[in-house]
Write an enzyme that holds these catalytic residues in place. Structure first.
Site, PDB file in Angstrom:
ATOM      1  N   GLU A 207       0.839  -1.200   0.000  1.00 22.18           N
ATOM      2  CA  GLU A 207       0.000   0.000   0.000  1.00 22.18           C
ATOM      3  C   GLU A 207       0.874   1.250   0.000  1.00 22.18           C
ATOM      4  OE1 GLU A 207      -4.097  -1.209   2.433  1.00 22.18           O
ATOM      5  OE2 GLU A 207      -2.546  -0.040   3.436  1.00 22.18           O
ATOM      6  N   CYS A 208       0.659   2.151  -0.918  1.00 30.40           N
ATOM      7  CA  CYS A 208       1.211   3.499  -0.912  1.00 30.40           C
ATOM      8  C   CYS A 208       2.731   3.494  -0.764  1.00 30.40           C
ATOM      9  CB  CYS A 208       0.521   4.337   0.147  1.00 30.40           C
ATOM     10  SG  CYS A 208       0.683   6.116  -0.122  1.00 30.40           S
TER      11      CYS A 208
END
Length: 340
Positions: A207-208
């Site tokens: 994620e991210c």
């Protein structure tokens, strides 16, 4: 700087939603005892709301900020001591007994828990997750849901550790790899270990910040550093947010995790990133179509490569979207052939 204006503010909130009972307020950033007494007198005269406390303006209550908001506690030395100092100030300035009394008057809040149990007899899987000053954005509820789904969580540091711990899957959460990109580049053995795990078909969710770490390179403030090289694209940090707020995604047929109730699903999540991918090659496979938000390019999010899903979206494990159980089942399924 507020004095008489506090009364219409409180009255306005009461009138805005009459069904919401506002029983008390805590005044914040009060300028001193004289300022506090004026505020209390105005509130007492014009409203029926009780003042539960008045917190004085103080540098001791400040928390440093960065381009994405507050500097996370995993990067701050002396965080427990800072929290203790803040707690002491609040104990002196807020009537905690009155606050508890008001809280006891609230009706019970119904809770709807998602089913978070692994299938009967399902073997435990080991899930390694990145946790250091570069990677620390995890929701405690999500980690609890991963454990409840049958995952044994093992933390590792992409900055300090030389190799991955023995594991069946990887979870690379959010964080600030840009502020540690020199150290991440210097740890070549870890970058190679992560890239090798993906290349061998190991199940990975990023994620991210985890997505950024998997890219070829990262550029910030005129400096460029080499990263894992799994995703053949660069990452550029910008002065303004490239994606911020709630997102709505629609899963594509390429999404690798099993759908618990069958079929594709709409996913509600959030994103907050100042970075954007550059020099993205054609032909990438995506696990999401963006219906609201920005994602990778305004249309897609969730790069799928072998058994990797990497996106800018931050998921939350909920009753409507038990992503933790889906991911653990995906890891368990991919780990099964290696156990034979």
């Amino acid at each position: 700087g507020m004095t008489r204006g506090v009364a219409p503010l409180i009255l306005g909130y009461q009138a805005f939603d009459p069904d919401l009972r506002i029983l008390g307020v805590i005044l914040n950033k009060v300028g001193g005892s004289r300022h506090e007494s004026k505020l209390r007198a105005v509130i007492e005269h014009y409203t029926d709301v009780r003042v539960l406390g008045a917190v004085q303006r103080s540098d001791a209550l400040r928390i440093d900020e960065r381009h994405l908001g507050l500097v996370p506690s995993n990067e701050l030395a002396g965080s427990p001591e800072q929290i203790a100092r803040m707690a002491a100030l609040l104990r002196d300035q807020v009537d905690l007994a009155a606050l508890r009394g008001v809280s006891d008057m609230a009706p019970a809040v119904p809770r709807l828990e998602a089913e978070r149990l692994p299938p009967p007899g399902a073997p435990e899987v080991t899930l390694a997750y990145a946790a250091d000053s570069a990677f620390g954005f995890y929701y405690a509820g999500d980690l609890e849901a991963l454990r409840a789904a049958g995952a044994r969580l093992v933390a590792f540091s992409p900055i300090h550790d030389r190799d991955l711990p023995p594991c069946d899957g990887l979870f690379l959460g959010g964080g600030f790899p840009e502020t540690h990109m020199q150290a991440l580049e210097a740890n070549r053995s870890m970058r190679q270990a992560v890239a090798g795990f993906v290349a061998r078909g190991g199940p990975v969710y990023a994620e991210c910040g985890g997505l950024m770490y998997l890219c070829d390179r990262l550029t910030w403030q005129g400096n460029t550093r080499k990263l894992c090289g799994v995703i053949p694209a660069g990452v550029e940090m910008h002065d303004k947010p490239q994606g911020r707020g709630y997102v709505q995604l629609r899963e594509t047929a390429a999404h690798p995790w099993p759908a618990i109730d069958g079929g594709g699903r709409t996913v509600r999540a959030h994103e907050f990133h100042y970075s954007a991918l550059e020099s993205v090659p054609d032909g990438l496979t995506f696990g999401y179509v963006v219906e609201r938000g920005h994602g990778l390019d305004g249309r897609h999010d969730g790069i799928v490569y072998r058994n990797l899903l990497a996106s800018y979206a931050h998921l939350r494990d909920t009753h409507d979207h038990p992503w933790a159980r889906r991911f653990v089942e995906f890891v368990r399924d991919r780990a099964a052939p290696r156990r034979l």
